[in-house]
Design a protein around this motif. Sequence first.
Motif, PDB file in Angstrom:
ATOM      1  N   ASN A  84       0.798  -1.149   0.003  1.00 33.59           N
ATOM      2  CA  ASN A  84       0.018   0.052  -0.015  1.00 33.59           C
ATOM      3  C   ASN A  84       0.710   1.187  -0.052  1.00 33.59           C
ATOM      4  OD1 ASN A  84       0.881  -0.586   2.714  1.00 33.59           O
ATOM      5  ND2 ASN A  84      -0.832   0.713   3.619  1.00 33.59           N
ATOM      6  N   ARG A  85       1.886   1.519  -0.824  1.00 32.55           N
ATOM      7  CA  ARG A  85       2.813   2.361  -0.845  1.00 32.55           C
ATOM      8  C   ARG A  85       2.112   3.815  -0.936  1.00 32.55           C
ATOM      9  NH1 ARG A  85       7.086   1.442  -5.962  1.00 32.55           N
ATOM     10  NH2 ARG A  85       8.062   2.902  -4.493  1.00 32.55           N
ATOM     11  N   GLU A  86       1.151   3.796  -1.683  1.00 31.65           N
ATOM     12  CA  GLU A  86       0.507   5.313  -1.725  1.00 31.65           C
ATOM     13  C   GLU A  86      -0.710   5.515  -1.066  1.00 31.65           C
ATOM     14  OE1 GLU A  86      -0.117   6.229  -6.192  1.00 31.65           O
ATOM     15  OE2 GLU A  86       0.277   4.025  -6.450  1.00 31.65           O
ATOM     16  N   ARG A  87      -1.105   4.565  -0.050  1.00 36.58           N
ATOM     17  CA  ARG A  87      -2.090   4.733   0.635  1.00 36.58           C
ATOM     18  C   ARG A  87      -1.644   4.194   2.253  1.00 36.58           C
ATOM     19  NH1 ARG A  87      -7.673   2.997  -1.201  1.00 36.58           N
ATOM     20  NH2 ARG A  87      -8.222   4.133   0.850  1.00 36.58           N
ATOM     21  N   PRO A  88      -1.020   4.864   3.087  1.00 38.66           N
ATOM     22  CA  PRO A  88      -0.516   4.140   4.354  1.00 38.66           C
ATOM     23  C   PRO A  88      -1.738   4.283   5.168  1.00 38.66           C
ATOM     24  CG  PRO A  88       0.217   6.500   4.025  1.00 38.66           C
ATOM     25  CD  PRO A  88      -0.353   6.215   2.668  1.00 38.66           C
ATOM     26  N   ILE A  89      -1.633   3.324   6.239  1.00 39.05           N
ATOM     27  CA  ILE A  89      -2.465   3.440   7.279  1.00 39.05           C
ATOM     28  C   ILE A  89      -1.812   4.198   8.332  1.00 39.05           C
ATOM     29  CG2 ILE A  89      -3.701   2.046   9.235  1.00 39.05           C
ATOM     30  CD1 ILE A  89      -4.604   1.249   6.390  1.00 39.05           C
ATOM     31  N   PRO A  90      -2.720   5.256   8.950  1.00 39.50           N
ATOM     32  CA  PRO A  90      -2.179   6.379   9.785  1.00 39.50           C
ATOM     33  C   PRO A  90      -1.689   5.866  11.376  1.00 39.50           C
ATOM     34  CG  PRO A  90      -4.386   6.606   9.539  1.00 39.50           C
ATOM     35  CD  PRO A  90      -4.194   5.657   8.709  1.00 39.50           C
ATOM     36  N   ASN A  91      -2.501   4.702  11.442  1.00 39.98           N
ATOM     37  CA  ASN A  91      -2.095   3.902  13.102  1.00 39.98           C
ATOM     38  C   ASN A  91      -2.172   2.614  12.925  1.00 39.98           C
ATOM     39  OD1 ASN A  91      -4.818   2.884  12.833  1.00 39.98           O
ATOM     40  ND2 ASN A  91      -5.770   4.923  12.846  1.00 39.98           N
ATOM     41  N   ILE A  92      -1.971   1.986  14.334  1.00 43.76           N
ATOM     42  CA  ILE A  92      -1.710   0.446  14.245  1.00 43.76           C
ATOM     43  C   ILE A  92      -3.100  -0.322  14.167  1.00 43.76           C
ATOM     44  CG2 ILE A  92       0.293   0.847  15.275  1.00 43.76           C
ATOM     45  CD1 ILE A  92      -0.958  -0.043  18.200  1.00 43.76           C
TER      46      ILE A  92
END
Length: 451
Positions: A84-92
């Motif tokens: 998901n290099r273009e759409r990171p997850i902002p938390n765990i």
Amino acid sequence: MEEEKGRHRSSVFFTFMILSTISLRSSHAADTLPAGQSIHDGQTLISASQTFELGFFSPPNSSNRYVGIWYHKLSPRTIVWVGNRERPIPNISGFLTIDAQGTLMILDKIGTSIVIASSTGNTNLTSATLLDSGNLVLKQWNSSQDEQPLWQSFDHPTDTFLPRMKLGLDGKRNRLLTSWRSSDDPGPGDFSAGIDPNGTKQFFLWYKGEVQWQSGVWNGTSFGLINRMTGGRYNISYTPHWIDGYYYYTLGDSSVITRGVMEVLGQFKQYIWLESEEEWVVLWVQPKKLPCEVPATCGANGLCSTSHDNSTNCRCMYGFVPASYQRWRSNDWSAGCMRRTPTDCERDGFFSLTSVKLPIFSSREGNSSLSLEDCKSSCGRDCSCTAFAAAYANGTGCLFWSGGLLGLQDGTQDLYVRLAASDLSQDSGKKKNSQRDYSFSSHCSYSDMDN
């Protein structure tokens, strides 16, 4: 519209609540994610021989979370693929799962839904397996209990080139390596590496879509990049296809750990892991930041050479003169060279230019029954053909060029350039001298070498 978006968010949240409660049930690390189960942030898949690992990670100086693959036993962690290099997850809160439709996807608690790969078959039999090659494969089992691969990460590389990974055309799609945006951001950067999609069988590096470096044409046994890659340690294998061509390499020693990387700053580097030192060492790098490795340095029809002191020299081929003498005197060679005498097609001939790396952007007739005379005859009949060369090391097959010749530099191949009959009829001694000059002495001239 807002109501529809609301329903979608609710659906994703409901899916999140269901799937987030179903994790891998095995008490030990598995290599396969079955349909309906999940890998939460902090959990991983590990390949059968414990070579590679898949899970969530954060780059240095970043709190964003990405699904990635890395070497299981090596430290520090070395990422070889990002899902998901273009759409990171902002938390765990993210987790990787295969949903009820057989789709490999990432979900999180705020309703983010990132599809990595889709299935169109019997979804209850769909699973994702991390192989010891570093390849993540989405597959399903049919009624005969046969595996049917649906998708694989090797067909969607990020910046890293692993053994047995294929670069080149997959149908009409070109499988390319693309650099990270920065060391802290795995998003797509400005530099890419891969096989020329125009069928010239060269390895190209691009900067924002413009060719910055080329390896030289594959001649059936090698090209410049591979010569630097072997070093006695590698067993390199290239499988050429004219329409659906691709390139891959294999290792002669399976215990060797190596990877190629399209770096953030625009160089392609091949690394090897030294177990005794517990670090990666660069085997070779291209380009070496020498101007001759950038095809446009000397412009069209310009010959580029590098002196022993690493200074760059540009010259015009026999029968050509600088397109702008003023710019050449100030060491700006980008305008290239133009013909001293226009060609008229019917009475033209060809001049032999020896010991060069062939220009980029050729077209190919790969028929191995064609001789060099066949190539000459075919190019001679086509008034737009400006040069030809043999396609293979044994002198068979044909490469043709039209328009200006870009990327000429010191090498090991022969090129035959169309010239006007009047240039070819000049004193043969001059032609011989100029041909010797074109094996690139360290002396530079901003005019035709014959003058």
